[in-house]
Design a protein around this motif. Sequence first.
Motif, PDB file in Angstrom:
ATOM      1  N   PRO A  96       0.828  -1.218   0.000  1.00 20.35           N
ATOM      2  CA  PRO A  96       0.000   0.000   0.000  1.00 20.35           C
ATOM      3  C   PRO A  96       0.859   1.263   0.000  1.00 20.35           C
ATOM      4  O   PRO A  96       2.008   1.262   0.463  1.00 20.35           O
ATOM      5  CB  PRO A  96      -0.804  -0.113   1.303  1.00 20.35           C
ATOM      6  N   LEU A  97       0.288   2.335  -0.525  1.00 21.71           N
ATOM      7  CA  LEU A  97       1.040   3.574  -0.740  1.00 21.71           C
ATOM      8  C   LEU A  97       1.763   4.057   0.511  1.00 21.71           C
ATOM      9  O   LEU A  97       2.928   4.467   0.438  1.00 21.71           O
ATOM     10  CB  LEU A  97       0.089   4.667  -1.250  1.00 21.71           C
ATOM     11  N   ARG A  98       1.105   4.006   1.675  1.00 22.88           N
ATOM     12  CA  ARG A  98       1.743   4.539   2.878  1.00 22.88           C
ATOM     13  C   ARG A  98       2.884   3.655   3.375  1.00 22.88           C
ATOM     14  O   ARG A  98       3.670   4.074   4.215  1.00 22.88           O
ATOM     15  CB  ARG A  98       0.706   4.741   3.993  1.00 22.88           C
ATOM     16  N   GLU A  99       3.003   2.446   2.833  1.00 26.90           N
ATOM     17  CA  GLU A  99       4.072   1.523   3.229  1.00 26.90           C
ATOM     18  C   GLU A  99       5.084   1.265   2.127  1.00 26.90           C
ATOM     19  O   GLU A  99       6.159   0.713   2.384  1.00 26.90           O
ATOM     20  CB  GLU A  99       3.455   0.175   3.637  1.00 26.90           C
ATOM     21  N   ALA A 142      19.436 -12.409  -9.782  1.00 28.72           N
ATOM     22  CA  ALA A 142      18.751 -13.120  -8.708  1.00 28.72           C
ATOM     23  C   ALA A 142      17.246 -12.883  -8.779  1.00 28.72           C
ATOM     24  O   ALA A 142      16.770 -12.005  -9.504  1.00 28.72           O
ATOM     25  CB  ALA A 142      19.287 -12.640  -7.355  1.00 28.72           C
ATOM     26  N   TYR A 143      16.497 -13.672  -8.031  1.00 27.66           N
ATOM     27  CA  TYR A 143      15.081 -13.386  -7.796  1.00 27.66           C
ATOM     28  C   TYR A 143      15.011 -12.177  -6.876  1.00 27.66           C
ATOM     29  O   TYR A 143      15.628 -12.166  -5.801  1.00 27.66           O
ATOM     30  CB  TYR A 143      14.423 -14.594  -7.154  1.00 27.66           C
ATOM     31  N   GLU A 144      14.291 -11.139  -7.293  1.00 30.50           N
ATOM     32  CA  GLU A 144      14.287  -9.888  -6.542  1.00 30.50           C
ATOM     33  C   GLU A 144      12.876  -9.346  -6.350  1.00 30.50           C
ATOM     34  O   GLU A 144      11.949  -9.662  -7.102  1.00 30.50           O
ATOM     35  CB  GLU A 144      15.154  -8.836  -7.258  1.00 30.50           C
ATOM     36  N   ASN A 145      12.768  -8.508  -5.344  1.00 32.82           N
ATOM     37  CA  ASN A 145      11.550  -7.770  -5.057  1.00 32.82           C
ATOM     38  C   ASN A 145      11.512  -6.462  -5.826  1.00 32.82           C
ATOM     39  O   ASN A 145      12.532  -5.830  -6.075  1.00 32.82           O
ATOM     40  CB  ASN A 145      11.493  -7.455  -3.560  1.00 32.82           C
ATOM     41  N   SER A 146      10.294  -6.037  -6.168  1.00 34.44           N
ATOM     42  CA  SER A 146      10.060  -4.667  -6.624  1.00 34.44           C
ATOM     43  C   SER A 146       8.748  -4.205  -5.998  1.00 34.44           C
ATOM     44  O   SER A 146       7.664  -4.582  -6.456  1.00 34.44           O
ATOM     45  CB  SER A 146       9.980  -4.585  -8.154  1.00 34.44           C
ATOM     46  N   VAL A 147       8.848  -3.465  -4.906  1.00 33.89           N
ATOM     47  CA  VAL A 147       7.730  -2.927  -4.124  1.00 33.89           C
ATOM     48  C   VAL A 147       6.621  -3.947  -3.892  1.00 33.89           C
ATOM     49  O   VAL A 147       5.440  -3.646  -3.988  1.00 33.89           O
ATOM     50  CB  VAL A 147       7.184  -1.603  -4.717  1.00 33.89           C
ATOM     51  N   GLY A 148       7.016  -5.166  -3.587  1.00 37.56           N
ATOM     52  CA  GLY A 148       6.072  -6.214  -3.242  1.00 37.56           C
ATOM     53  C   GLY A 148       5.945  -7.321  -4.263  1.00 37.56           C
ATOM     54  O   GLY A 148       5.435  -8.404  -3.957  1.00 37.56           O
ATOM     55  N   THR A 149       6.395  -7.073  -5.490  1.00 34.41           N
ATOM     56  CA  THR A 149       6.233  -8.030  -6.582  1.00 34.41           C
ATOM     57  C   THR A 149       7.493  -8.872  -6.765  1.00 34.41           C
ATOM     58  O   THR A 149       8.601  -8.438  -6.466  1.00 34.41           O
ATOM     59  CB  THR A 149       5.916  -7.306  -7.898  1.00 34.41           C
TER      60      THR A 149
END
Length: 309
Positions: free
Chosen positions: A193-196, A272-279
């Motif tokens: 979510p935007l605030r997080e 590597a397997y990486e995160n992008s703002v939750g994805t």
Amino acid sequence: MGEIVGAGLLAHVPTIVLPGETRRELNEGKEITLVTGLRELREDVFGRDGYDTVVVLDSHWATTVEFVVTAHSRRAGLFTSDELPRGMCRMPYDFPGDPELAHAVARFAEAHGTFITPIDDPFLPIHYATVNLWKFLGEGLPGKRWMTIGVCQTGDMEDHFRLGRALADGIAATPGRRVLLIASGALSHTFWPLREIRDHEASDPRHVFTPRARAADEERIAWLKEGRHDKVVDTMDEFWTHQPEAKFFHYLMMAGALGERGCVAPARQYGAYENSVGTGQAHLWFDRPADGWTGTGPATSAATGPSPV
């Protein structure tokens, strides 16, 4: 006769085209391996001469009543993203298309019970799922043709397999064509979510939205490295609970062109397997096996030359 000589499930996240200093600021001082992975992939595959056309299966381009394939002789302009104009702003792009192949693919729509329209309108929007990957893998290679096919938001898994089958037949019917496919999109795809969200910009996969989504992504990456496309296809109902980008239709179109659950090509991973703002994000590349994508076809003939990788 044309042929598919390589394919990949590749991440296109906005972070990859940010300035290096900004990327490191967002990632605890480190470069993201999605960038270094694309650089390595260009060196290993896209910088070589064993192909002439790239077809991007674009998870950001959603059509409604048909599949659309770009049929421009050339696409050029400046791209600013409506989603993130601060980070993707006035990015130049300029590449030849492949109208012959686009029309060939469309001719197989009826045979496969689907609907495909080639479009060469110069004002047709372009999306960053295409542009961002072209910047890494195509820019500076002026002889390589690029074209794009969007997902269809009213379609299901079978519809996207049918598009892939028509794509494979269109390629086969285009003399001499040597094609790379790119399924451009993520695995699990839930944003914070935007605030997080600013607390989760680093690439460490501990920031993926849920541990279950991360585990599902990593399970499928492991299957694809083993060439077990059948397991990915057979468990789509479960994977959809983790909201893969575009319902994973970008991958399913690619799989449809490569033999669906019969495809046995193992992936090699770049970065590597990486995160992008939750994805969940990864670069997985599939070389064509010597005996064909399903392990039942002939080896590459001497007449067509070696695989580009």
